[in-house]
Design an enzyme around this catalytic site. Structure first.
Site, mmCIF file in Angstrom:
data_model
loop_
_atom_site.group_PDB
_atom_site.id
_atom_site.type_symbol
_atom_site.label_atom_id
_atom_site.label_comp_id
_atom_site.label_asym_id
_atom_site.label_seq_id
_atom_site.Cartn_x
_atom_site.Cartn_y
_atom_site.Cartn_z
ATOM 1 N N ASP A 1 35.001 46.700 44.482
ATOM 2 C CA ASP A 1 35.451 45.427 45.037
ATOM 3 C C ASP A 1 34.463 44.199 44.519
ATOM 4 O O ASP A 1 33.518 44.277 44.942
ATOM 5 C CB ASP A 1 35.656 45.627 46.388
ATOM 6 C CG ASP A 1 35.928 44.003 46.968
ATOM 7 O OD1 ASP A 1 36.418 43.032 46.136
ATOM 8 O OD2 ASP A 1 35.906 43.831 48.056
ATOM 9 N N GLU B 1 43.526 43.463 45.058
ATOM 10 C CA GLU B 1 42.885 43.537 46.234
ATOM 11 C C GLU B 1 43.446 43.981 47.091
ATOM 12 O O GLU B 1 43.564 44.945 47.976
ATOM 13 C CB GLU B 1 41.894 42.492 46.437
ATOM 14 C CG GLU B 1 40.791 42.352 45.487
ATOM 15 C CD GLU B 1 40.026 41.164 45.219
ATOM 16 O OE1 GLU B 1 40.368 40.049 46.289
ATOM 17 O OE2 GLU B 1 39.189 40.618 44.533
ATOM 18 N N ASP C 1 44.448 38.546 52.806
ATOM 19 C CA ASP C 1 43.179 38.705 52.343
ATOM 20 C C ASP C 1 42.257 37.348 51.879
ATOM 21 O O ASP C 1 42.807 36.707 50.912
ATOM 22 C CB ASP C 1 43.394 39.475 51.155
ATOM 23 C CG ASP C 1 42.051 39.933 50.393
ATOM 24 O OD1 ASP C 1 40.939 39.573 50.982
ATOM 25 O OD2 ASP C 1 42.116 40.484 49.469
ATOM 26 N N LYS D 1 32.713 34.755 39.866
ATOM 27 C CA LYS D 1 34.211 35.064 39.737
ATOM 28 C C LYS D 1 35.097 33.834 39.720
ATOM 29 O O LYS D 1 36.299 33.896 39.008
ATOM 30 C CB LYS D 1 34.636 35.894 41.132
ATOM 31 C CG LYS D 1 35.912 36.597 40.879
ATOM 32 C CD LYS D 1 35.838 37.767 42.014
ATOM 33 C CE LYS D 1 37.417 37.896 42.779
ATOM 34 N NZ LYS D 1 37.388 39.059 43.692
#
Ligand code: AMP
Length: 603
Positions: A8, A169, A191, A70
């Site tokens: 992850d 994810e 999430d 990211k």
């Protein structure tokens, strides 16, 4: 074949898991942690650190400590202007329009920096598992575009990993759910991490996880919440002292740090104190920031962001045509889902208690490891039916966007489209591929343009070109075109929409490998120097304690050995010399200890 690890790769933290027979487990990193900060720090001397140590230098060296990588992966510089407020380092525009990050006079692509984080994770996994690791499943936010997915895969490649699959994810979280619960239900995975928000609605049973709809926001995360607190603190400070401190990088980093800490406190406490002494100083002396932030004020500041996530949930329910009462479980994932007001809103919206039985930091990595286990054939197959999160299409006359594959289509998927020429004897046709929901092409994300060449001369509209668009299981797009009259086809993979060619990725991969080897050699030399240092300290105290009992000749030789040792440490950078010196010192120490104990037994 070695283990396939699941990673992850988070905006704030990364987690790595693997399958231990049928059981997913989290890898413990070199620092003993289950979570590795996705942070890369550089020193002026050229050293590089990843993870906890890098994060620790953030306050003192903010412009050379790269976090939130990211947020810049696979994105054009012109699209990241609002994200620049969240970081203290320098993000620039590359000649191809992508983002690059400048540190100590060197520029790095976000992929290279993400690769450094992945390399550290890979190394931790290798140490932990005691074997080489070369294959991985990496997760991305469900709302990542094709460019962002490609960039993630490239980062993996640079880190020396064969990225077997990219999975979303929330879908990974659902895999964990299916693996553990094995019961038929309709679930919502909410999430919310440090940089992105996703909501996915899935139907699961014992061996199938089918995503019904996904929505999200790639630039909405915990860092945005922190920024709201920072703005509030800045206003507070300006009102108190009349000074604008927003341009001072170190001050801003301290503010961000304090804001995040306050936010974490407010997840359990009704109010928190923020104290930043000696923030700046002017002719009147040092200025401090001291204030109290209540949960109510915090919630007012961040409520618009909380509401944005709830709006996405409502839209996802609409997209999936699922009635809220049909949702059986709501699974909360990501650090920001721990905020009490967020949980309250989610509970209200879905009208049921939230499922908090999974660790929100680990559930995604565990799902990625389960996917790895399925690919390896190690665990029972769970059929995963995921969807595309954006509509895919091409630009047509008038700068309009024609959808070919609508969003929420199950992947893998393919769609053909016939195109033709617009003028007589046109020899080439350009096809501009985009992702997005706007009917206006310029408002969507451009994945790339490709050209079909050598079209046979013919009046306009006569050539018939079949263009096939595919989206694979990793959500990555490929385009393939064929002139139906000539049969001429070019398999046109949109290989490098992030501006990185295969060659460049390969070059970066071997550079990263080299840098890694140098790092390892440097570490080994440091350890050796430490051993020599320790041995010298032991001998020095041995000499002090036994000075009266040792013969003069031995004392002289020992002093010479100590001198040689100290000199070697001052200049030695050659591990062979140090190794033989260490051996000599150890032997000499043993020899003298033995001599003394023999003397003692004679007396
Ligand atoms: P992730 O990307 O899932 O690691 O989430 C990281 C984000 O979650 C960061 O913005 C953290 O500040 C935030 N976070 C972690 N724990 C909490 C908490 N207890 N309360 C509020 N936010 C949190």
């Amino acid at each position: 074949m070695g283990q396939i690890i699941g990673i992850d790769l988070g905006t704030t933290n990364s987690v790595c898991a693997y399958m231990d027979r049928n059981e997913p487990r989290v890898v413990i990193n070199e620092e003993g942690g289950r979570v590795t900060p996705s942070v890369v720090g550089f020193t002026k001397g050229g050293d590089r650190f990843v993870g906890d140590i890098a994060k620790r230098q953030m306050l003192i060296n903010p412009d050379a400590t790269i976090h939130s990588i990211k947020r810049f992966m696979g994105r054009r510089f012109r699209d990241v202007t609002s994200d620049l407020r969240l970081v203290n380092y320098e993000v620039l525009e590359a000649p191809n329009g992508d983002c690059v990050i400048s540190v100590n006079g060197r520029t790095f692509s976000p992929q290279e920096l993400a690769a450094m984080v992945l390399q550290k994770i890979r190394k931790s996994a290798e140490d932990f598992l005691g074997e080489a690791v070369t294959e991985a499943v990496i997760t991305v936010p469900a709302y990542f575009t094709d460019r962002q997915r490609q960039a993630t895969r490239d980062a993996g490649t640079i880190a020396g990993l064969d990225v077997l699959r990219i999975i979303n994810e929330p879908t990974a979280a659902a895999l964990t759910y299916v693996h553990e619960r094995q019961k038929a239900s309709t679930i919502a995975v909410y999430d919310w991490g440090g940089g992105t928000f996703d909501i996915s609605l899935l139907e699961v049973n014992r061996d199938v996880a089918e995503v019904r709809a996904t929505r999200g926001n790639n630039t909405l995360g915990g860092a945005d919440i922190d920024r709201r607190i920072v703005d509030w603190l800045l206003d507070h400070f300006t009102a108190q002292h009349g000074i604008d401190i927003s341009q001072d990088k170190i001050v801003m980093q301290r503010m961000r740090d304090a804001a995040e800490r306050a936010k974490l406190d407010l997840s359990t406490a009704p109010s928190t104190e923020i104290h930043l002494p000696f923030l700046v100083s002017d002719s009147d002396g040092p200025k401090h920031l001291q204030c109290s932030l209540s949960r109510t004020t915090f919630e007012t500041l961040a409520e618009p962001l909380f509401q944005k996530t709830m709006q996405e949930c409502r839209l996802a329910l609409q997209d999936a045509r699922i009635d809220v009462d049909d949702i059986d479980e709501v699974i909360m994932v990501g650090g920001s889902s721990r905020i009490p007001r967020v949980q309250e809103l989610a509970r209200e919206l879905f009208g049921k208690p939230l499922n908090k039985s999974f660790n929100p930091d680990e559930i995604v990595a565990i799902g990625a490891a389960i996917q790895g286990g399925i690919l390896e054939g190690e665990i029972k197959a769970i059929t995963l039916l995921d969807v595309t999160n954006f509509s895919l299409g091409i630009e047509v006359q008038g700068r309009r966007f024609a959808t070919l594959i609508p969003k929420n289509s199950t992947i893998p998927t393919q769609k053909g489209q016939l195109v033709s020429t617009v003028v007589d004897n046109q020899r080439t046709v350009k096809i501009h591929v985009l992702q997005g929901e706007s009917s206006n092409a310029s408002e969507n994300v451009s994945l790339g343009e490709f050209e079909l060449q050598n079209i046979q001369p013919a009046p306009r509209g006569v050539p018939r070109i079949q263009v096939k668009f595919g989206i694979d299981v990793s959500g990555i797009v490929s385009v393939n075109a064929k002139d139906l009259r000539t049969g001429l086809s070019g398999e046109i993979q949109i290989e490098a929409p992030t501006g990185m060619s295969k060659l460049e990725i390969e070059r970066l991969r071997s550079e990263a490998d080299q840098a890694n080897k140098q790092d390892e050699a440097g570490q080994a030399l440091k350890q050796l120097r430490n051993k020599v240092e320790k041995q010298l300290v032991t001998l020095e105290s041995f000499l002090r304690e036994n000075h009266g009992m040792l013969p003069k000749q031995d004392i002289f030789e020992l002093e010479q050995a100590l001198k040689r040792g100290r000199m070697a440490l001052l200049k030695a950078d050659d591990d062979r010399n140090l190794r033989s010196l260490l051996g000599y010192l150890q032997r000499f120490h043993q020899h003298l200890t033995k001599k003394l104990s023999q003397q003692a037994s004679i007396h």
